[in-house]
Design an enzyme around this catalytic site. Structure first.
Site, PDB file in Angstrom:
ATOM      1  N   GLU A  38     -34.147 -29.761  16.318  1.00 37.81           N
ATOM      2  CA  GLU A  38     -32.888 -30.491  16.500  1.00 37.81           C
ATOM      3  C   GLU A  38     -32.949 -31.220  17.835  1.00 37.81           C
ATOM      4  OE1 GLU A  38     -29.210 -28.235  16.022  1.00 37.81           O
ATOM      5  OE2 GLU A  38     -28.242 -29.528  17.513  1.00 37.81           O
ATOM      6  N   ARG A  42     -27.640 -35.904  23.462  1.00 34.89           N
ATOM      7  CA  ARG A  42     -27.077 -35.825  24.821  1.00 34.89           C
ATOM      8  C   ARG A  42     -27.856 -36.646  25.830  1.00 34.89           C
ATOM      9  NH1 ARG A  42     -26.257 -29.370  24.883  1.00 34.89           N
ATOM     10  NH2 ARG A  42     -25.493 -29.321  22.741  1.00 34.89           N
ATOM     11  N   THR A  66     -25.539 -32.777  18.221  1.00 34.34           N
ATOM     12  CA  THR A  66     -24.457 -33.282  19.073  1.00 34.34           C
ATOM     13  C   THR A  66     -23.899 -34.615  18.579  1.00 34.34           C
ATOM     14  OG1 THR A  66     -25.719 -32.241  20.890  1.00 34.34           O
ATOM     15  CG2 THR A  66     -23.677 -33.327  21.485  1.00 34.34           C
ATOM     16  N   LYS A 126     -22.360 -24.697  11.323  1.00 30.28           N
ATOM     17  CA  LYS A 126     -22.832 -24.241  12.637  1.00 30.28           C
ATOM     18  C   LYS A 126     -21.691 -23.424  13.246  1.00 30.28           C
ATOM     19  CE  LYS A 126     -23.694 -26.418  17.183  1.00 30.28           C
ATOM     20  NZ  LYS A 126     -25.009 -26.685  17.774  1.00 30.28           N
TER      21      LYS A 126
HETATM   22  C1  3PG Z   1     -25.987 -26.635  20.909  1.00 28.09           C
HETATM   23  O1  3PG Z   1     -25.885 -27.828  21.106  1.00 28.09           O
HETATM   24  O2  3PG Z   1     -26.169 -26.156  19.786  1.00 28.09           O
HETATM   25  C2  3PG Z   1     -25.841 -25.704  22.036  1.00 28.09           C
HETATM   26  O3  3PG Z   1     -25.848 -26.357  23.262  1.00 28.09           O
HETATM   27  C3  3PG Z   1     -26.851 -24.640  22.032  1.00 28.09           C
HETATM   28  O4  3PG Z   1     -26.337 -23.663  22.825  1.00 28.09           O
HETATM   29  P1  3PG Z   1     -27.237 -22.965  23.932  1.00 28.09           P
HETATM   30  O5  3PG Z   1     -27.598 -24.043  24.925  1.00 28.09           O
HETATM   31  O6  3PG Z   1     -26.339 -21.906  24.547  1.00 28.09           O
HETATM   32  O7  3PG Z   1     -28.436 -22.394  23.255  1.00 28.09           O
END
Ligand code: 3PG
Length: 206
Positions: A38, A42, A66, A126
């Site tokens: 994934e 960002r 995201t 999710k």
């Molecule tokens: C995401 O976008 O799924 C989360 O930022 C993942 O969370 P984590 O950084 O706590 O693993």
């Protein structure tokens, strides 16, 4: 998508500092046995990295993460993803994704949000941020309310709790950013990423 996620077991949530590192990073993860990635939107280079990976011959399943707008749905579809993930549930985005045949996994944290997503015919959700919204206890509750729905918990998952999350009956795969620390990517420490990913996979059994 159900089968891809079940086989994947872990989905690394990747924040890329630049597009060119996607190929060695994907190779490092593949070496560990992780074939579903994934790439989050960002960072600016995400779409370019997705296109690069989609055009490569690497045997990866590519997700974008995201997504927060209908425009993002169009962008990632055009870049060549297999599916996409959003931190939240937005009906306009789900409808747009359906209209362009983009499988989209919406994020939910509560039963109300899950109902909105299920109403839009989404049955893989999710659970985010899992650590802040009840963790594995909440997943057990969801299993009694929504027995036909599967979850990808993300948010606060590490080697310390990965196995506990993965063992939940309604969890298809777990996700997280701990496998691909941005510092290791920046420093191009690919063998270290392979090592983290190999260890992570070895923790998981149903
Ligand atoms: C995401 O976008 O799924 C989360 O930022 C993942 O969370 P984590 O950084 O706590 O693993």
């Amino acid at each position: 998508m159900h089968e891809i996620l079940t086989k994947a077991k872990i989905i690394p949530v990747i924040q890329l500092p630049n597009a060119h590192c996607i190929i060695p990073l994907a190779e490092a993860l593949l070496e560990a046995g992780i074939d579903t990635l994934e790439i989050t939107l960002r960072t600016q280079c995400a779409l370019q990295a997705i296109e690069t990976l989609a055009k490569s011959n690497l045997p990866c399943h590519i997700a974008a993460g995201t997504l927060t707008s209908t425009q993002h749905c169009n962008d990632v579809k055009n870049a060549g993803v297999d599916f996409a993930v959003s931190p939240g549930t937005n009906v306009a985005m789900l409808q747009q994704a359906q209209s362009i045949s983009l499988p989209l996994i919406p994020g939910i944290a509560t039963a109300t949000e899950a109902l909105t997503a299920i109403e839009q015919n989404c049955h893989i959700l999710k659970f985010f941020p899992a650590n802040l919204y009840g963790g594995t206890k909440m997943l057990a509750n969801f299993n009694s309310f929504f027995p036909s729905t599967h979850f990808i918990p993300t948010g606060g998952i590490t080697t310390a709790n990965a196995s506990e999350y993965y063992q939940q009956a309604n969890v298809l795969a777990i996700g997280g950013s701990w496998l691909t620390p941005i510092k290791l990517i920046e420093e191009e420490k690919w063998p270290e990423i392979t090592k983290i990913a190999t260890e992570a996979l070895s923790l998981l059994s149903h």
